[in-house]
Scaffold this active site. Structure first.
Site: not given
Ligand SMILES: *Cc1c(COP(=O)(O)O)cnc(C)c1O
Length: 394
Positions: A182, A210, A241
């Site tokens: 990220s 992502h 996301k």
């Molecule tokens: C955003 C993210 C998470 C967390 O996801 P949520 O569903 O918001 O808890 C976990 N792992 C990665 C790689 C992320 O980018």
């Protein structure tokens, strides 16, 4: 009140306030979209994970409203009690189909999925190998196991191989990586990881938060992007996301993996089942993501245009093709100054500084959506241009 605890917390907050500064949430109004309201202003939103622009799609919103009306808000029970509705199974089947797995288990978030997956699958006779830049939730989930733990330098497959050799006696070896990281928007070296997994009889675990919906011709994620369908043993991901942006997470894999999670994964069992409106919204978002491949084409075109425009302006843009565009503005508070200048020009971005990224690696993380119009991207690029001139004059 225990004053010794409060005294310590107050002193630490004062210290943090005086050094790195305290985090303050930005309060956004109105629905999530390519623009968002902040105070009286409407800003071009280059800071959200709504990569395909489906979060506020009328069909997504309407399906959540219908589920709210028909099934109510929450289910006031876990999946193993009376919390399970038909829509949970439908959503799990849709997720499995999207990512090309046999089955999937729903969690309240991907954070919960990552907390619950390792402990359920492993014990002290196993070994886990984790990329140094893996998401916090993977780090915490791995800490909850009794398994032997190794961290390899980011994307360093040579170091990973040495660690695998050292742990050949473990019952199972699990290689764990984010599909897309990220902070840098870079994609994991999945071909090499899959090759090592095959050679050392290891399982490959990928957190594709992502990437699901974003990478690959059908949006199946990082494995599809590399033509490695079927080579990821356990896939974790988020519904928060690209898949509608509501809330929820999942683990997808072979039936035996998913069934084991349903029996033994603590963050699957000991928590409330997903609220039906969220499940309905995610189900609709997944259908849209599958039915409209044009969204991914649009996202790729928007990403390529903005990456090129920022580079033409003289910014250092980390290479890659993901809609996470790291714009390096190294040193001191320069990244934060640029983010503030952009905000004043109607563009929402965030600067990432120490300790989120190492000192000297300060950057602005730009995130593009398929929903951005050419006008919005041009406005953003023009604002970046003026911010660069101000930076040069400073
Ligand atoms: C955003 C993210 C998470 C967390 O996801 P949520 O569903 O918001 O808890 C976990 N792992 C990665 C790689 C992320 O980018």
């Amino acid at each position: 009140m225990n004053t010794s605890l409060l005294d310590r917390l107050r002193a630490e907050l004062d210290e943090r306030g005086a050094t790195t500064g305290l985090r303050r949430d930005l309060v956004v109004s109105g629905p999530q979209g390519p623009t968002v309201g902040v105070g009286d202003e409407t800003l071009v939103n280059l800071a959200s994970n709504d990569y395909l622009g489906v979060a506020s799609d009328p069909e997504v919103v309407e399906s959540a409203q219908r589920a709210l009306r028909d099934m109510g808000l929450g289910v006031t029970a876990g999946r193993v009690l009376c919390g399970t509705r038909a829509i949970h199974g439908e959503l799990e089947a849709a997720i499995a189909e999207l990512v090309g797995a046999e089955d999937a288990a729903l969690y309240s978030s991907c954070f919960d999925a990552n907390l619950g997956v390792f402990n359920a699958l492993l014990d002290g006779s196993d070994a886990v190998f984790s990329d140094a830049l893996n998401h916090a939730s993977l780090i915490d989930g791995i800490r909850l196991t009794q398994a032997h733990r190794r961290v390899f330098a980011h994307a360093d497959v040579d170091q990973l191989e040495r660690q695998l050799v050292e742990c050949v006696d473990a019952r199972h070896r699990l290689i764990v990586t984010d599909g897309v990281f990220s902070m840098d928007g870079d994609v994991a070296p999945l071909p090499q990881l899959a090759e090592l997994a095959w050679r050392y009889d290891a399982a490959l675990v990928v957190d594709d938060s992502h990437a699901t919906g974003v990478l690959g011709a059908t949006g199946a994620g990082t494995a599809e992007h590399f033509g490695l369908d079927g080579r990821v043993d356990v896939l974790t991901g988020t519904l928060g996301k690209a898949l509608g942006g509501g809330a929820g997470g999942f683990v997808a894999g072979d039936r035996a993996v998913v069934e084991t999670l349903r029996q033994a994964s603590r963050s699957y069992i000991f928590t409330n089942a997903m609220a039906p409106p969220l499940a309905a919204a995610a189900l609709t978002a997944i259908r849209i993501v599958r039915e409209r491949p044009g969204l991914r084409e649009r996202l790729a075109a928007n990403t390529a245009w903005l990456r090129g425009a920022l580079r033409d302006l003289g910014y250092e843009v980390l290479p890659g093709g993901h809609p996470i565009i790291p714009v390096m503005v190294r040193g001191g508070t320069r990244a934060r100054d640029v983010a503030e200048a952009l905000r004043a020009e109607g563009v929402l971005v965030f600067a990432l500084s120490h300790p989120v990224v190492p000192a000297g690696e300060e950057r602005i993380r730009v995130q593009v959506s398929a929903a951005h119009t050419a006008d919005q991207l041009e406005l953003a690029a023009a604002a970046f241009g003026r911010a660069r001139d101000a930076l040069a004059a400073a």
